[in-house]
Design an enzyme around this catalytic site. Structure first.
Site, PDB file in Angstrom:
ATOM      1  CB  CYS A   1      -0.060 -44.338   7.917  1.00 13.09           C
ATOM      2  SG  CYS A   1      -1.436 -45.359   7.385  1.00 13.09           S
TER       3      CYS A   1
ATOM      4  CG  HIS B   1      -2.356 -40.073   7.877  1.00  9.08           C
ATOM      5  ND1 HIS B   1      -1.328 -40.210   6.965  1.00  9.08           N
ATOM      6  CD2 HIS B   1      -3.021 -41.251   7.855  1.00  9.08           C
ATOM      7  CE1 HIS B   1      -1.371 -41.408   6.399  1.00  9.08           C
ATOM      8  NE2 HIS B   1      -2.391 -42.059   6.925  1.00  9.08           N
TER       9      HIS B   1
ATOM     10  CD  GLU C   1       0.290 -36.922   6.895  1.00  9.19           C
ATOM     11  OE1 GLU C   1       0.478 -37.103   8.110  1.00  9.19           O
ATOM     12  OE2 GLU C   1       0.013 -37.858   6.109  1.00  9.19           O
TER      13      GLU C   1
END
Lengths: 224, 97
Positions: free
Chosen positions: A87, A195, A197
């Site tokens: 990002c 993302h 994660e």
């Protein structure tokens, strides 16, 4: 085998704890790399996490790229070290010239905060080596400037060199050629808007990001 | 040696715009809004930003070179943006010289 992941902290980063948490849960060691220190502190891989480094002033990533830590990251990347920008981290990597192109405001001026489907287009990168080509992953996106653009020559180069690693299935932001993530010529620097994660547990709605992060950990144990 | 007497102050205006061909959603939105508000004759709206500063340099040539360089390296992203630079000598009386 455990590796040590360096997670960069700029003023305004806000995903550094998430990246660390997911890496630790997978048995990796992590350390914070402070933006003002010109070192990567001997880590095996660098992750530039999401957020709003320096408030996104001027342009996202424009100020962060001149941080002392970026000089060390450029040297680390030039030596073949794995570097992943997520990002805002992707925006920093393009501003720094470690990846080509730029991220501009989303089509329709929409800030996006949703889960999207991306397709693994190339498994030849430190972030996608463990995924299967053509697999669809459900990953969260959370950005205003995620609309990838580059010159026609650069796009032709990215395509001919198989450097588009992830594409949106249903393009949410106007990105050229549906690009969600690209890698460097040496395949060791990867930038992506979604993302992984945040897609690391079924409790979070998806664990499709794990295959990407595990690719990163494995790429380290192979190179060390 | 840096001697303040040898330098001239310049007022610099850098106007940053998206390059032609790069979608400008802010400009497009403003244009649609203006039409809605009853200004249908407005077209080609482009949204940019302006950065103003004062620069001390030994000559206009040196000042121009420095502004070009700082635009290229920092103020604009050449992948998507262009800059129009205007520069005037600062009013010495106003600046106390």
């Amino acid at each position: 085998m455990s590796a040590r992941i360096g997670v960069v902290l700029f003023p305004g980063s806000n995903c550094e704890l998430d990246v660390q948490e997911v890496a630790r849960a997978a048995g990796q060691e992590t350390t914070i790399l402070w933006h003002g220190d010109r070192t990567v502190d001997g880590v095996d891989a660098v992750v530039i996490p999401g957020g709003f480094a320096h408030g996104d002033y001027l342009r996202p990533g424009a100020i962060a790229r001149f941080s002392p830590v970026m000089t060390a990251i450029e040297e680390f990347a030039a030596a073949g070290g794995p570097v992943v920008g997520i990002c805002n981290g992707f925006q920093v990597l393009t501003e720094a010239g470690l990846l080509p192109g730029a991220l501009q405001k989303n089509r329709g001026l929409r800030f996006l905060c949703s889960t999207v489907e991306v397709r693994v287009e190339s498994t030849n990168s430190v972030l996608t080596s463990g995924a299967e080509s053509g697999t669809t992953l459900r990953l969260p996106v959370n950005h205003f400037e995620g609309n990838y653009t580059c010159s026609a020559e650069t796009l032709a180069m990215l395509r001919s060199e198989d450097r588009v690693v992830l594409r949106y299935v249903d393009n949410p932001n106007g990105s050229m050629d549906d690009i969600a993530g690209i890698c460097s010529r040496e395949r060791n620097v990867v930038g992506l808007m979604p993302h992984p994660e945040r897609a690391s547990s079924s409790l979070l709605g998806s664990e499709d990001g794990l295959v990407l992060l595990q690719s990163l950990y494995r790429s380290i144990s192979r190179s060390s | 040696m840096w001697n303040p007497e040898d330098v001239t102050s310049y007022n610099v205006l850098v106007q940053v715009h998206l390059r032609p061909g790069i979608a400008d959603p802010q400009g497009a939105t403003i244009e649609r809004s203006l039409a809605t508000l009853g200004f249908p004759g407005v077209s080609d709206v482009r949204m940019g930003k302006a950065i103003v500063f004062t620069l001390e340099a030994e000559s206009e040539t040196a000042a121009t070179a420095e502004v070009d360089e700082l635009c290229r390296r920092f103020l604009i992203n050449p992948v998507i943006e262009d800059a129009v630079i205007s520069m005037t000598e600062a009013d010495r009386a106003a600046s106390g010289r």
